[in-house]
Write an enzyme that holds these catalytic residues in place. Structure first.
Site, PDB file in Angstrom:
ATOM      1  N   CYS A  51       4.535  15.552  -5.908  1.00 17.71           N
ATOM      2  CA  CYS A  51       5.187  15.818  -4.631  1.00 17.71           C
ATOM      3  C   CYS A  51       4.625  17.132  -4.092  1.00 17.71           C
ATOM      4  CB  CYS A  51       6.693  15.927  -4.825  1.00 17.71           C
ATOM      5  SG  CYS A  51       7.576  16.453  -3.332  1.00 17.71           S
ATOM      6  N   ASP A  58       5.276  11.993  -9.075  1.00 18.97           N
ATOM      7  CA  ASP A  58       5.623  10.746  -8.396  1.00 18.97           C
ATOM      8  C   ASP A  58       4.844   9.631  -9.080  1.00 18.97           C
ATOM      9  OD1 ASP A  58       7.366  11.729  -6.386  1.00 18.97           O
ATOM     10  OD2 ASP A  58       5.657  12.375  -5.187  1.00 18.97           O
ATOM     11  N   GLU A  74     -17.255  -0.147  -8.410  1.00 16.15           N
ATOM     12  CA  GLU A  74     -17.419  -0.055  -9.863  1.00 16.15           C
ATOM     13  C   GLU A  74     -16.109   0.468 -10.470  1.00 16.15           C
ATOM     14  OE1 GLU A  74     -17.757   0.831 -13.527  1.00 16.15           O
ATOM     15  OE2 GLU A  74     -17.922   2.673 -12.332  1.00 16.15           O
ATOM     16  N   SER A  75     -15.578  -0.250 -11.451  1.00 12.38           N
ATOM     17  CA  SER A  75     -14.214   0.012 -11.917  1.00 12.38           C
ATOM     18  C   SER A  75     -14.033   1.316 -12.690  1.00 12.38           C
ATOM     19  CB  SER A  75     -13.697  -1.165 -12.744  1.00 12.38           C
ATOM     20  OG  SER A  75     -14.485  -1.361 -13.891  1.00 12.38           O
ATOM     21  N   HIS A  92       3.688  10.112  -0.481  1.00 14.50           N
ATOM     22  CA  HIS A  92       3.355   8.738  -0.868  1.00 14.50           C
ATOM     23  C   HIS A  92       2.454   8.064   0.157  1.00 14.50           C
ATOM     24  CE1 HIS A  92       7.546   8.749  -2.988  1.00 14.50           C
ATOM     25  NE2 HIS A  92       6.637   9.382  -3.706  1.00 14.50           N
ATOM     26  N   GLU A  93       2.823   8.204   1.423  1.00 12.46           N
ATOM     27  CA  GLU A  93       2.063   7.555   2.490  1.00 12.46           C
ATOM     28  C   GLU A  93       0.623   8.046   2.516  1.00 12.46           C
ATOM     29  OE1 GLU A  93       6.425   7.880   3.699  1.00 12.46           O
ATOM     30  OE2 GLU A  93       4.963   9.200   2.760  1.00 12.46           O
TER      31      GLU A  93
END
Length: 153
Positions: A51, A58, A74-75, A92-93
């Site tokens: 936060c 969060d 690529e993971s 969050h947004e």
């Protein structure tokens, strides 16, 4: 933009964890099925950030769906990018949309969406959704399948 020609892939070698999302390198690889419309889904069930006001952690469950264009994400580089948010302070947004936009700018997908399903803080869960545009015609896009937060209700 990261390409294999400009920077070497992080895959297959030891790399340091990035300290910030801006520092993190997202790698892309050529899509061997670039003439075919299909969907790729990344599920991130344990996303964490901070936060920006309180510094408290969060937590979110992220779902990233995309229809590849000429590039695949690529993971391993995605894992490192996601981990870079662990000490990053943002709402969050902002986290959700920032991730979607960064991936879209790096791999230029035909379509991309991200769902950020944030766990409650102050008793209120927040879900954040962003996408690049309309779903390509004929593309099978399953539901993200993350149930709304219910608590004990």
């Amino acid at each position: 933009m990261t390409t294999m020609a400009k920077k070497s892939l992080q895959l297959g070698r030891a790399v340091e964890w990035p300290h910030t999302p801006e520092e993190a390198q997202l790698d892309r690889v050529p899509n061997p099925q670039k003439g075919t419309d299909y969907l790729v889904r990344f599920t991130v069930p344990e996303f964490t950030s901070l936060c920006p006001v309180t510094g408290q952690p969060d937590f979110a469950h992220l779902m990233i769906d995309y229809a590849p264009g000429p590039w695949l994400l690529e993971s391993k580089s995605l894992k490192l990018y996601i981990a870079s948010f662990r000490n990053h302070g943002a709402f969050h947004e902002d986290c959700t949309v920032m991730i979607g936009k960064r991936i879209a700018s790096e791999i230029k997908p035909k379509w991309l969406r991200i769902g950020g399903y944030w766990y409650p803080r102050g008793g209120i869960p927040i879900d954040v959704f962003w996408q690049t545009g309309r779903v390509p015609k004929g593309l099978w896009v399953p539901e993200q399948g993350v149930a709304p937060y219910r608590g004990r209700g």
